[in-house]
Write a protein that holds these residues in place. Structure first.
Motif, PDB file in Angstrom:
ATOM      1  N   ALA A  28      -5.482   0.836  -3.193  1.00 15.94           N
ATOM      2  CA  ALA A  28      -6.433   0.261  -1.868  1.00 15.94           C
ATOM      3  C   ALA A  28      -7.816   0.069  -2.023  1.00 15.94           C
ATOM      4  O   ALA A  28      -8.016  -1.161  -1.704  1.00 15.94           O
ATOM      5  CB  ALA A  28      -5.834   1.620  -1.274  1.00 15.94           C
ATOM      6  N   PHE A  29      -8.247   0.914  -3.361  1.00 13.86           N
ATOM      7  CA  PHE A  29      -9.586   0.811  -2.754  1.00 13.86           C
ATOM      8  C   PHE A  29     -10.199  -0.292  -3.890  1.00 13.86           C
ATOM      9  O   PHE A  29     -10.935  -1.242  -3.005  1.00 13.86           O
ATOM     10  CB  PHE A  29     -10.462   1.857  -3.904  1.00 13.86           C
ATOM     11  N   LEU A  82      -8.275  -3.066  -4.414  1.00 16.70           N
ATOM     12  CA  LEU A  82      -7.910  -4.323  -3.211  1.00 16.70           C
ATOM     13  C   LEU A  82      -8.923  -4.386  -2.133  1.00 16.70           C
ATOM     14  O   LEU A  82      -9.269  -6.010  -1.918  1.00 16.70           O
ATOM     15  CB  LEU A  82      -6.438  -3.693  -2.992  1.00 16.70           C
ATOM     16  N   THR A  87       2.444   5.481  -6.450  1.00 16.40           N
ATOM     17  CA  THR A  87       2.470   6.509  -5.792  1.00 16.40           C
ATOM     18  C   THR A  87       3.473   7.591  -6.731  1.00 16.40           C
ATOM     19  O   THR A  87       4.083   7.615  -7.922  1.00 16.40           O
ATOM     20  CB  THR A  87       3.267   6.693  -4.551  1.00 16.40           C
ATOM     21  N   PRO A 101      -0.256   2.817  -3.385  1.00 21.85           N
ATOM     22  CA  PRO A 101      -1.979   3.392  -2.415  1.00 21.85           C
ATOM     23  C   PRO A 101      -2.896   3.305  -3.680  1.00 21.85           C
ATOM     24  O   PRO A 101      -4.156   3.655  -3.156  1.00 21.85           O
ATOM     25  CB  PRO A 101      -1.395   5.157  -2.518  1.00 21.85           C
ATOM     26  N   HIS A 102      -2.945   3.324  -4.811  1.00 18.82           N
ATOM     27  CA  HIS A 102      -4.280   4.108  -5.623  1.00 18.82           C
ATOM     28  C   HIS A 102      -4.678   2.431  -5.618  1.00 18.82           C
ATOM     29  O   HIS A 102      -5.706   2.399  -6.470  1.00 18.82           O
ATOM     30  CB  HIS A 102      -4.193   4.396  -7.098  1.00 18.82           C
ATOM     31  N   VAL A 116       0.321  -1.033   0.209  1.00 18.75           N
ATOM     32  CA  VAL A 116      -0.219  -0.130   0.151  1.00 18.75           C
ATOM     33  C   VAL A 116       1.102   1.795   0.306  1.00 18.75           C
ATOM     34  O   VAL A 116       0.209   2.406  -0.662  1.00 18.75           O
ATOM     35  CB  VAL A 116      -0.544  -0.017   1.455  1.00 18.75           C
ATOM     36  N   GLY A 117       2.245   1.393   0.415  1.00 19.60           N
ATOM     37  CA  GLY A 117       3.390   2.542  -0.117  1.00 19.60           C
ATOM     38  C   GLY A 117       3.701   2.634  -1.136  1.00 19.60           C
ATOM     39  O   GLY A 117       3.073   3.846  -1.270  1.00 19.60           O
TER      40      GLY A 117
END
Ligand code: HDD
Ligand code: HEM
Ligand code: HEM
Lengths: 346, 445
Positions: free
Chosen positions: A76-77, A79, A300, A73-74, A69-70
């Motif tokens: 995240a939704f 996954l 990121t 980050p995009h 996630v680092g």
């Protein structure tokens, strides 16, 4: 370019966790399987490995999640909405497993029951984790607006799910047996060595068979993936050769008159898993979740990317020497391997 | 129930569970270090036994601390993808560094516990030092993200896009210093009182042997001295946190104090219920001018009230009670620990009477309650924002269903594990009574 550097770092973390986790959960299972057996020390060898190591192994899991996630980050939704059900079950099993494993050492009266609870929950964790793979390949996800749904009825009736689960179980049990056979040799316990060597001999071909089955059953669900895998055939072929050499090492003679060179086998299997998982991951590129989410969408920004690289670089520089010391203390030191001290302090 | 609310309940309950074990992990490792040092300095093996038994307690607690931490870390990504999307762009560094703190803690703990007899006592102190360092560092680093959520810095927002990211500026956000110190000191403090509780409970038992009595008294003394120091320290930096709120997040301070009108000479309201109709706290005690004095350093300093902010940016008003409970507990425990120490050192009484031991037993649970109310205040007092002024909680939340079922499952699991952990502790320390430690007197811890 940055996206590929990031995904390779994540693959590396996943690789270490896959190995460490398979050995860790597998060792927990063997410590249950041989529980209370007077004729073999297989259970205590497994525990000897587990007690100092499970915490460290668990950090690798967190490392993988945090890096994912680092760097991306995009993702995240997407996954998050796909993973919530399978991952929540993994988490539930994980906390039960760790708690009962630790508690089994503390309450002699219930050691047996607790060992069974932690052994079985631990056994299921890698299997459940692998069941996530066919989902992110895209065959079982429906996208409505910005929501993702898993098509459970299709997933649960699909052979590839069960082939993946079977592969997870076989790989876990094979890798842990193989590793523990080497560990037993290090601890100079010939009789335990033989037990685990036999397990490894049985389980090795099963693991390979399951891997093939998992790929074959993928064909109707995710042809794109299978085609990509076919174009990586040389890596897969190499990994099969490495597997065969490593497997045969279980029969190589050794100077001390023992049959088999478990250390060689372990090293070759690590290379084999590395090659195969790399080839698999590479076939998956550039998608994180097929067909909507690619590495490039999810990455990121540059500033964060480079500061993360520095962060991991410096952290690793500190931690690697520590790992070496740890390895010397617990995986090599004869005083640890042959001493009973563990029983009274843990 | 709506999804956002369920996500909040699931995440909040997981953290409420995790923080119990995490706090004790942070505090106990430091107390073990202190005991190891005392043992060498005083050449007294009782401290070695204290260290050994606390270490056992840590080993049991970690069985839940580590997986529950893994749960909250993964849930953060699953339940708050909108938040994680911003975190990954701006404040991913502390999460990364935290991993290495975990590694250091886990590696050195195994070394300290399982390789003890192969290490010299200096090496033992060094390894337990790194365990304590790793634990505190992981608390400080996770708190770094939390402080950034209150005072987000280090990036610009242009048309809803995050640009011009300055990762170190985000790490060094204005709230970081005082928040980190307050979190660390309150964790030490809470653990000290938990240890004091256990020792006091043991001392109340009839028919203790003389050796057991001295042992428990030493444990109690270490805990009380440590608790007295850390509780004063916690109150001081808690005050700094309140001043920080006044400067950076005034709406949170206004909600904490139940202050509606912006005013100089603002009163400090203790307990009572903030009443938006009456524009003041009803049913509490008011100390005129005290709030202005505490927040600004002068009686006629101006403190911002809730009415400056639109209604939909108010946190729930019950955070006033949470805040009062935390501060009340802090004040009470300062009194208790200093009172007990005075009884011992000024009045030179060696034995504590029961009327003093019984409140000490209560201090541990109270201190843990302080941790819980403090954290719940910090997180709920930030509502409706997840990232203050930048992202609302509803925008951060996942859109997936099924959360209700998981809330029930996880909650059941947490309750069950709390009970089991308590039983395992009890069982272990019953089966391995102190007497055995005196008898075995092994030099190794
Ligand atoms: C044993 C626990 C304990 C005790 C006795 C206190 N605190 Fe505390 N407090 C915490 C445990 C805590 C905490 C759990 O650690 C919090 C939650 C989040 C944080 O930053 O620390 C916290 C937060 C917190 C905040 C909010 C910070 C923010 O949201 O940014 C303020 C203003 C105070 N505290 C002030 C005080 C004062 C004036 C105290 C006077 C004695 C006090 N605390 C005692
Ligand atoms: C301020 C509150 C918190 C404190 C003081 C705290 C502290 C701790 C401590 C002491 C441990 C045991 C570590 C070990 O022995 O390895 C732990 C575990 C963990 N915590 Fe927390 N934590 C807090 C909140 C959180 C939050 C909000 C998250 C996630 C976002 C988190 C993530 C983790 C993880 C992933 C672990 C497991 C590490 C491992 O695998 O060893 N913690 N935490
Ligand atoms: C360990 C002690 C903590 C406790 C007991 C705690 C408690 C809570 C509670 C009760 C909520 C729900 C609030 C609501 O929605 O009304 C919440 C939300 C949240 N907390 Fe905390 N928290 C803790 C630490 C942290 C830390 C260290 C972080 C930073 C990483 C954090 C990040 C969040 C986020 C992202 C949410 C969800 C969004 C939101 O509601 O604003 N929490 N927490």
């Amino acid at each position: 370019m940055e996206a590929y550097v990031a995904i390779i770092i994540i693959w590396l973390f996943l690789f270490f966790y896959a190995l460490g986790g398979a050995i860790d959960f597998g060792a927990g299972f063997w410590s249950m399987f041989y529980f209370g057996r007077k004729d073999t020390t297989a259970a205590s060898i497994a525990n000897l490995y587990l007690t100092p190591s499970w915490k460290v192994t668990n950090v690798f899991l967190v490392l993988f999640v945090v890096a994912l996630v680092g760097f991306f980050p995009h993702a995240a939704f997407t996954l998050g909405s796909i993973m919530i059900v399978p991952v929540s079950f993994v988490l539930i099993l994980l906390i039960i497993r760790s708690a009962f494993m630790v508690y089994s050492y503390s309450v002699q009266k219930y050691t047996k029951a607790f060992t069974y609870i932690s052994g079985i929950t631990g056994l299921l964790i890698p299997a459940l984790m692998l069941s996530i793979l066919p989902i992110i390949i895209g065959g079982f996800v429906e996208v409505v607006g910005d929501r993702h749904y898993i098509l459970y009825d299709r997933l649960l009736t699909s052979p590839t799910l069960y082939a993946h689960i079977g592969f997870g179980l076989a790989a876990e049990l094979f890798l842990s047996s193989l590793f523990l056979s080497d560990y037993a040799r290090e601890a100079k316990s010939m009789e335990t060595y033989k037990v685990y060597r036999k397990n490894a001999i049985i389980l090795g071909p099963i693991m390979i068979g399951m891997a093939v089955a998992a790929t074959m059953t993928l064909i109707p669900e995710a042809m794109w993936m299978v085609e990509n895998m076919a174009s990586q055939w040389h890596l897969f072929a190499l990994s099969v050769i490495v597997f065969s050499v490593g497997y045969s090492a279980l029969w190589w003679p050794s100077r001390k008159g023992r049959v088999g060179q478990p250390r060689v086998a372990v090293v070759f299997m690590m290379i084999q898993i590395g090659l195969a998982s790399f080839a698999y991951g590479w076939s998956h590129m550039p998608y994180i979740v097929y067909p909507k989410l690619t590495l490039y969408d999810a990455l990121t920004n540059n500033q964060m990317f480079y500061s993360l690289l520095w962060g991991y670089g410096i952290g690793m520089a500190i931690i690697v020497p520590l790992f070496y010391w740890f390895w010397r203390l617990f995986l090599k030191d004869k005083r640890y391997l042959t001493n009973e001290e563990v029983d009274d302090v843990r | 129930m709506d999804n956002v609310l369920l996500a909040r309940m699931l995440f909040g309950s997981s953290l409420i569970f995790h923080i119990i074990f995490a706090t004790l992990g942070v505090g106990l490792t430091l107390m073990i270090l202190i005991a190891e040092i005392l043992r060498v300095v005083r050449k007294d093996d009782d401290y070695g036994i204290l260290a050994k038994r606390w270490t056992k307690a840590v080993a049991i607690l970690l069985g839940v601390a580590i997986p529950s931490g893994t749960i909250v870390a993964v849930m953060l990504a699953l339940l708050w993808p909108g938040f994680i999307e911003v975190v990954g762009q701006v404040i991913a560094l502390p999460f990364t560094l935290e991993i290495f703190a975990f590694f250091i803690e886990a590696l050195f703990l195994s070394i300290y516990v399982y390789a003890a007899s192969r290490l010299s006592s200096t090496m033992r102190i060094i390894s337990v030092f790194f365990v304590a360092l790793g634990a505190t560092a992981s608390a400080v680093l996770i708190t770094n993200v939390q402080s950034w959520m209150n005072t987000p810095t280090g990036f610009n927002v242009v048309n809803g896009e995050i640009t011009d990211v300055r990762p170190w500026e985000a790490v060094l956000n204005p709230a970081f210093g005082y928040t980190a110190v307050h979190v660390a000191s309150s964790a030490y403090m809470a653990t000290a009182f938990v240890v004091a509780s256990v020792a006091a409970y043991q001392l109340l038992k009839p028919n203790l042997k003389a050796s057991e009595k001295t042992y428990h008294r030493k444990g109690l003394m270490v805990a009380l001295v440590f608790g007295a120091i850390t509780s004063i320290w916690t109150a001081t930096n808690g005050h700094a946190s309140a001043v920080g709120l006044h400067n950076n997040v005034p709406v949170k301070l206004a909600a904490a104090e139940g202050l509606f009108e912006t005013q100089s000479n603002a009163p400090l309201a203790i307990f009572g219920t903030p009443d938006p109709e009456a524009n003041r706290v009803v049913g509490g005690i008011e100390l005129p001018g005290m709030l202005s004095y505490l927040a600004t350093g002068s009686l006629d300093g101006v403190v911002v009230g809730l009415n400056e902010f639109p209604r939909d940016e108010w946190p729930p008003l019950f955070v006033h009670t949470l805040f009062n409970i935390m501060v009340g507990i802090g004040t009470l425990l300062i009194g208790l620990s200093f009172g007990a120490l005075a009884y011992r050192f000024i009045f030179k009484k060696r034995e504590y009477p029961n009327w003093l031991l019984i409140p000490i037993i209560g201090s541990g649970p109270l201190a843990m309650l302080g941790i819980e109310t403090g954290w719940i205040f910090a997180c709920i007092g930030r509502q409706p924002w997840t990232i203050y002024g930048i992202q609302r909680t509803a925008e951060a939340a996942t859109k997936s269903a099924n959360l209700g079922t998981f809330f029930v499952i996880f909650l059941t699991l947490y309750v069950f594990l709390l009970v089991i952990t308590a039983l395992v502790m009890r069982f272990y320390f019953r089966r391995n009574p102190l007497i055995n430690e005196f008898n075995s007197q092994s030099p190794s811890v």
